[in-house]
Design an enzyme around this catalytic site. Structure first.
Site, PDB file in Angstrom:
ATOM      1  N   GLU A   1      24.574 -18.049 -82.167  1.00 14.60           N
ATOM      2  CA  GLU A   1      25.448 -18.800 -83.078  1.00 14.60           C
ATOM      3  C   GLU A   1      24.589 -19.616 -84.039  1.00 14.60           C
ATOM      4  O   GLU A   1      24.233 -20.759 -83.727  1.00 14.60           O
ATOM      5  CB  GLU A   1      26.345 -19.755 -82.274  1.00 14.60           C
ATOM      6  CG  GLU A   1      27.349 -19.050 -81.406  1.00 14.60           C
ATOM      7  CD  GLU A   1      28.652 -19.834 -81.332  1.00 14.60           C
ATOM      8  OE1 GLU A   1      29.702 -19.234 -81.567  1.00 14.60           O
ATOM      9  OE2 GLU A   1      28.610 -21.057 -81.073  1.00 14.60           O
TER      10      GLU A   1
ATOM     11  N   HIS B   1      26.111 -25.234 -76.791  1.00 17.74           N
ATOM     12  CA  HIS B   1      26.742 -25.001 -78.097  1.00 17.74           C
ATOM     13  C   HIS B   1      26.062 -25.894 -79.140  1.00 17.74           C
ATOM     14  O   HIS B   1      25.677 -27.027 -78.837  1.00 17.74           O
ATOM     15  CB  HIS B   1      28.242 -25.303 -78.026  1.00 17.74           C
ATOM     16  CG  HIS B   1      28.948 -24.859 -79.268  1.00 17.74           C
ATOM     17  ND1 HIS B   1      28.951 -25.620 -80.414  1.00 17.74           N
ATOM     18  CD2 HIS B   1      29.632 -23.731 -79.560  1.00 17.74           C
ATOM     19  CE1 HIS B   1      29.614 -24.977 -81.356  1.00 17.74           C
ATOM     20  NE2 HIS B   1      30.034 -23.821 -80.864  1.00 17.74           N
TER      21      HIS B   1
END
Ligand code: PGA
Length: 266
Positions: free
Chosen positions: A165, A93
């Site tokens: 992302e 992430h």
């Protein structure tokens, strides 16, 4: 139609009690056909939520785990510890990469460790604003992806999830409704980059099977536009996953949105 996957990344929000209570409310909702829905709470809440979700359709993911199976690694939890508790684990992430300085090498080890433990890694990749402004998006996505999956066989790659992302689109948890967000064309382009790299390295069949999600200020107002992209199999919302009124509509939108081919400029 390909099935859709909506995973709510709760990040560092909720007490254990609040997390369990919200998971219970979500688990009571009927999940529409063709959609897989999961929540990704902090580690402390995982085991209680796992018990709660037994015999429900709602899936559970972990936000992070280390690649070593056990040992002197203070503060870490391992992939084998998640076995039987979490179906998914986020790896790479952008907050882990940038705030906690996780390298592509560490991320590769984590992806492999997750697969070894039978947990589906959700490999998150994305460019920073500066990288985007310098037109480095394709290179950055390629480096992060190719490095992240380098230790997997093609059968293993086929089962992972990749989340595009972009770092600059990720909200602080509250601003998701008015934050900068990628366009559906950005998402489609990134999905094309992901699948063409996988196709080159592991074959077209594998590239087709990999699930690609979009994350970064995803919310009920923009969900349909992303889910319409034929390369996007679902969403990884953060801020908008923290309450029913903004999370569940995305599940419903996923069930009814039919993807169409959108042509993007290379
Ligand atoms: P956001 O977070 O939806 O709040 O931008 C997404 C993520 O970082 O997974």
């Amino acid at each position: 139609m390909r099935s859709k996957l909506i995973l709510g990344n709760w990040k560092m929000h909720f007490t254990v009690k609040q997390a369990v209570s919200f998971a219970g409310k979500l688990a009571a909702k009927p999940i529409p056909e063709g959609v897989t829905v999961g929540v990704i709470p902090h580690a402390l809440a995982l085991s209680e939520i796992a018990t709660l979700l037994q015999k429900t359709g709602l899936k559970l993911g972990a936000q992070n785990a280390y690649f070593q199976d056990e040992g002197a690694f203070t503060g870490e939890i391992s992939m084998p510890m998640l076995r039987g508790i979490a179906k998914y684990v986020l790896v790479g992430h952008s907050e882990r990469r940038h705030i906690f300085h996780e390298s592509n090498e560490l991320i590769r080890h984590k992806v492999a460790a997750a697969v070894r433990s039978g947990i589906i890694p959700v490999l998150c990749i994305g460019e920073t604003l500066v990288e985007r402004q310098h037109y480095h998006t394709k290179q950055v996505l390629t480096d992060q992806l190719v490095s992240g999956i380098a230790d997997l066989t093609s059968e293993e790659v086929a089962k992972i999830v990749v989340a595009y992302e972009p770092d600059w689109a990720i909200s602080d948890g509250k601003s998701f409704a008015k934050h900068d967000v990628a366009t559906p064309e950005d998402a489609q382009k990134s999905s094309d980059i992901i699948r063409s790299n996988i196709s080159e390295l592991y074959g077209q069949e594998v590239a087709k099977k990999v699930k690609v999600l979009y994350g970064g200020s995803a919310n009920p107002d923009n969900a349909a536009a992303f889910l319409k992209c034929d390369g996007i199999d679902g969403l990884l919302p953060g801020g908008a996953s923290l309450n029913m009124a903004t999370f569940w509509p995305m599940v419903e939108i996923a069930a009814t949105t039919v993807p169409t081919k959108i042509n993007v400029k290379k």
